[in-house]
Design an enzyme around this catalytic site. Structure first.
Site, PDB file in Angstrom:
ATOM      1  NE  ARG A  19      54.247  39.860  19.451  1.00  9.93           N
ATOM      2  CZ  ARG A  19      54.930  39.971  20.597  1.00  9.93           C
ATOM      3  NH1 ARG A  19      54.516  39.343  21.691  1.00  9.93           N
ATOM      4  NH2 ARG A  19      56.015  40.717  20.651  1.00  9.93           N
ATOM      5  CB  SER A  65      57.155  43.167  14.442  1.00 15.16           C
ATOM      6  OG  SER A  65      57.991  43.958  15.255  1.00 15.16           O
ATOM      7  CD  GLU A  91      54.037  40.497  15.869  1.00 18.36           C
ATOM      8  OE1 GLU A  91      53.684  41.544  16.444  1.00 18.36           O
ATOM      9  OE2 GLU A  91      55.175  40.017  15.939  1.00 18.36           O
TER      10      GLU A  91
END
Length: 301
Positions: free
Chosen positions: A177, A227, A297
């Site tokens: 990420r 998420s 995230e």
């Protein structure tokens, strides 16, 4: 009106660049929350973006590049300065044998469907991720064992001074990420991926299977940002949250999904403050009970 706003208005009108003042960000984020953007600007070509970025950098005007708003939590107070949407040429997706080049404003789903239409395999993992190509590069988006770094060949970018450049895969510093774009001010404008010829029906079957898994396991019927937390080393965010008894935990209109504890959802008229408070509560409780600190995230503005 602040002087920079007057100068910016004059610039946008002179360059004939489309803009809206005080645009509600809740209309442009998948969480469906967020205050107004002071300036909401649509650029339709590399030349327009280059000129705009150069102008706002020289005038110290704050700005943010918005993709599809799918990994973003915008403050209820809104965003000062300029929010830039990549439109027009940035939404193009082109195929050349076994490579696909897509503008940063194109949806990841459009890129995946183009791959399917041309019997190209390698992007199946990304089908159903509700983001833009630029956002997918910025975050090194991934799911079901695949990541953007597995297929990227190169990425075109623009610097804050308006100069155009290209990174090869090795330049991108792609990790879980993250990418080089998180640590510099350069802007993704396009991406080229290398794929493999395969049977079209096999590709379609895999895409359908992964999309079915998303629908069965994820609360896609509610507004969310996907998420919410990064996967901690050696564990899973959803598992840790569920083990702490937090499924269904609610603050105002925000809730830890009862379907998948890794998702924070907007169950109705949530504010950004509701969501932010819930995220911090979850982080605190999970840390106290398990020792794990869950990093977000989701990007919070």
């Amino acid at each position: 009106m602040e002087i920079y706003m007057e100068n910016l208005l004059s610039f946008l009108k002179e360059k004939n660049i489309e803009y809206i003042c005080n645009e509600p960000m809740k209309n442009h984020t998948t969480f469906k929350v967020g205050g107004n953007a002071e300036f909401f600007v649509k650029v339709k070509s590399v030349d327009e973006l280059s000129a705009l970025i150069k102008f706002i950098t020289e005038n110290n005007i704050p700005y943010f590049i918005l993709g599809k708003g799918s990994n973003l939590l915008v403050s209820d107070e809104g965003i000062k300065g300029v929010v830039i949407i990549l439109d027009g040429d940035f939404e193009k997706v082109e195929v050349n044998e076994e490579t696909i080049t897509a503008g940063a404003g194109a949806s990841l789903t459009k890129m995946c469907r183009t791959a399917l239409d041309n019997s190209l395999s390698g992007l199946e993992f990304a089908y159903g991720i509700p983001g833009s190509v630029g956002g997918a590069v910025f975050m090194n988006a991934g799911a079901y064992g695949g990541e953007m770094k597995d297929c990227i060949v190169s990425v075109d970018y623009i610097t804050p001074s308006g100069e155009i450049g290209t990174y090869s895969l090795d330049d991108l510093q792609l990790g879980y990420r993250t990418s080089i774009f998180k640590s510099n001010k350069n802007i993704v404008v396009g991406c080229t991926v290398s794929l493999n010829k395969a049977d079209k029906e096999d590709i379609k079957e895999k895409m359908t299977d992964l999309l079915g898994r998303r629908k069965s396991k994820q609360p896609i019927e509610y507004p969310s940002a996907g998420s919410t937390f990064k996967r901690p080393v050696g564990n899973f965010a959803g598992t840790l949250i569920e083990s702490c008894g937090l499924k269904g935990y609610t603050v105002g209109g925000a809730q830890v999904s009862e379907k998948h504890a890794g998702f924070v959802i907007n169950i109705g008229n949530a504010t950004s403050k509701d969501i932010n408070t819930l995220i911090e509560d979850v982080q605190k409780i999970v840390k106290e009970k398990t020792g794990y600190f869950l990093e977000t995230e989701v990007i919070r503005l």
